[in-house]
Design a protein around this motif. Structure first.
Motif, mmCIF file in Angstrom:
data_model
loop_
_atom_site.group_PDB
_atom_site.id
_atom_site.type_symbol
_atom_site.label_atom_id
_atom_site.label_comp_id
_atom_site.label_asym_id
_atom_site.label_seq_id
_atom_site.Cartn_x
_atom_site.Cartn_y
_atom_site.Cartn_z
ATOM 1 N N UNK A 94 0.886 -0.861 -0.300
ATOM 2 C CA UNK A 94 0.046 -0.470 0.366
ATOM 3 C C UNK A 94 1.049 1.414 -0.142
ATOM 4 N N UNK A 95 1.565 1.381 0.980
ATOM 5 C CA UNK A 95 2.949 2.138 1.118
ATOM 6 C C UNK A 95 3.519 2.563 -0.043
ATOM 7 N N UNK A 96 4.136 2.130 -0.997
ATOM 8 C CA UNK A 96 4.886 1.647 -2.263
ATOM 9 C C UNK A 96 3.766 2.640 -3.608
ATOM 10 N N UNK A 97 2.855 1.948 -3.782
ATOM 11 C CA UNK A 97 2.026 2.525 -4.304
ATOM 12 C C UNK A 97 1.790 3.849 -4.342
ATOM 13 N N UNK A 98 1.191 4.366 -3.015
ATOM 14 C CA UNK A 98 1.476 5.594 -3.291
ATOM 15 C C UNK A 98 2.252 6.533 -2.666
ATOM 16 N N UNK A 99 3.617 6.287 -2.449
ATOM 17 C CA UNK A 99 5.209 6.962 -2.777
ATOM 18 C C UNK A 99 5.201 6.953 -3.937
ATOM 19 N N UNK A 100 4.740 6.002 -4.761
ATOM 20 C CA UNK A 100 4.956 5.968 -6.538
ATOM 21 C C UNK A 100 4.337 6.992 -7.223
ATOM 22 N N UNK A 101 2.688 6.592 -6.579
ATOM 23 C CA UNK A 101 1.675 7.719 -6.892
ATOM 24 C C UNK A 101 1.861 8.708 -6.417
ATOM 25 N N UNK A 102 3.127 9.639 -5.589
ATOM 26 C CA UNK A 102 2.454 10.876 -5.455
ATOM 27 C C UNK A 102 3.890 11.486 -5.319
ATOM 28 N N UNK A 103 5.179 10.920 -5.499
ATOM 29 C CA UNK A 103 7.193 11.108 -5.497
ATOM 30 C C UNK A 103 6.702 11.160 -4.015
ATOM 31 N N UNK A 104 6.853 10.288 -2.990
ATOM 32 C CA UNK A 104 6.909 10.568 -1.763
ATOM 33 C C UNK A 104 7.870 9.955 -1.155
ATOM 34 N N UNK A 105 9.360 10.252 -1.071
ATOM 35 C CA UNK A 105 10.407 10.089 -0.457
ATOM 36 C C UNK A 105 10.103 9.255 0.950
ATOM 37 N N UNK A 106 9.163 10.044 1.804
ATOM 38 C CA UNK A 106 8.745 10.031 3.434
ATOM 39 C C UNK A 106 8.268 8.598 3.159
ATOM 40 N N UNK A 107 7.194 8.253 1.962
ATOM 41 C CA UNK A 107 5.737 6.890 1.891
ATOM 42 C C UNK A 107 6.963 5.630 1.561
ATOM 43 N N UNK A 108 7.811 6.123 0.403
ATOM 44 C CA UNK A 108 9.036 5.013 0.181
ATOM 45 C C UNK A 108 9.896 4.624 1.353
ATOM 46 N N UNK A 109 10.333 5.486 2.300
ATOM 47 C CA UNK A 109 10.659 5.433 3.161
ATOM 48 C C UNK A 109 9.603 4.231 4.394
ATOM 49 N N UNK A 110 8.966 4.254 4.328
ATOM 50 C CA UNK A 110 7.870 3.992 5.564
ATOM 51 C C UNK A 110 8.030 2.276 4.423
ATOM 52 N N UNK A 111 7.372 2.061 3.332
ATOM 53 C CA UNK A 111 7.292 1.229 2.710
ATOM 54 C C UNK A 111 8.340 0.382 2.805
ATOM 55 N N UNK A 112 9.969 0.326 2.510
ATOM 56 C CA UNK A 112 10.716 -0.756 2.891
ATOM 57 C C UNK A 112 10.977 -0.603 4.715
ATOM 58 N N UNK A 113 10.262 0.019 5.224
ATOM 59 C CA UNK A 113 10.816 -0.356 6.457
ATOM 60 C C UNK A 113 9.683 -1.681 6.778
ATOM 61 N N UNK A 114 8.349 -1.493 6.347
ATOM 62 C CA UNK A 114 7.813 -2.883 6.018
ATOM 63 C C UNK A 114 8.212 -4.405 5.062
ATOM 64 N N UNK A 115 9.417 -3.805 4.667
ATOM 65 C CA UNK A 115 9.802 -4.806 3.452
ATOM 66 C C UNK A 115 10.749 -5.096 4.539
ATOM 67 N N UNK A 116 11.359 -4.363 5.295
ATOM 68 C CA UNK A 116 12.738 -4.861 6.224
ATOM 69 C C UNK A 116 11.983 -6.086 7.649
ATOM 70 N N UNK A 117 11.397 -5.314 7.646
ATOM 71 C CA UNK A 117 10.338 -6.203 8.984
ATOM 72 C C UNK A 117 9.334 -7.645 7.998
ATOM 73 N N UNK A 118 9.187 -7.581 7.270
ATOM 74 C CA UNK A 118 8.753 -8.869 6.527
ATOM 75 C C UNK A 118 9.886 -9.665 5.964
ATOM 76 N N UNK A 119 11.115 -9.258 6.104
ATOM 77 C CA UNK A 119 12.246 -10.220 5.321
ATOM 78 C C UNK A 119 12.578 -10.526 6.828
#
Length: 151
Positions: A94-119
């Motif tokens: 959800x966060x990566x789709x929104x970050x890409x759509x709005x070119x939001x660096x902080x959103x992209x960071x939050x997305x990758x934080x969740x990806x890190x947590x997944x791994x």
């Protein structure tokens, strides 16, 4: 020597159009898998509750050496465990789709934080399962040795 991880990632880089396309597509598929995961979690927990409540009312249940409610509780625990990676995947997607759509660096960071947590979850879970397999293996060898000695 490569140095610390902080030294390696301290530089800036740009996310180009192709990368944004890949991230958006990854997010859409991840969201789909996350939603399907939530549905399966609901089904697993429902089945666990049903087995726990009605497990011993099935025909032939009195002949079973173990109470069926135990299996229901195992199903519920499996559903709870599966919830965490599914939630991390859904949040990442959800966060990566929104970050890409709005070119939001902080959103992209939050997305990758969740990806890190997944791994991280899968890494810890894998280590735990491997440890349990090791204990089972050692226990089987010891048990087999005692069984051989008792003959």
């Amino acid at each position: 020597m490569l140095g610390s991880l902080d030294d390696q990632v301290s530089g800036q880089f740009e996310v180009n159009d192709r990368m944004r396309t890949y991230l958006a597509e990854t997010g859409k598929w991840g969201k789909f898998i996350g939603i399907v995961g939530f549905v399966f979690i609901g089904l697993i927990v429902f089945a666990g509750l049903a087995i726990t409540i009605m497990g011993n009312s099935f025909p032939g249940s009195e002949d079973r050496p173990i109470n069926m409610g135990v299996f229901g509780i195992v199903y519920i625990i499996m559903g709870i465990i599966y919830l965490f990676p599914t939630l991390y995947l859904y949040r990442f997607s959800s966060k990566v789709v929104d970050a890409v759509k709005h070119l939001d660096t902080m959103g992209l960071e939050a997305a990758f934080m969740n990806l890190k947590s997944l791994f991280k979850f899968f890494g810890v879970f894998t280590a735990i399962v491997m440890g349990l397999y090791g204990l089972i293996f050692v226990g089987a060898i010891i048990g087999g040795g005692f069984a051989a000695l008792m003959k």
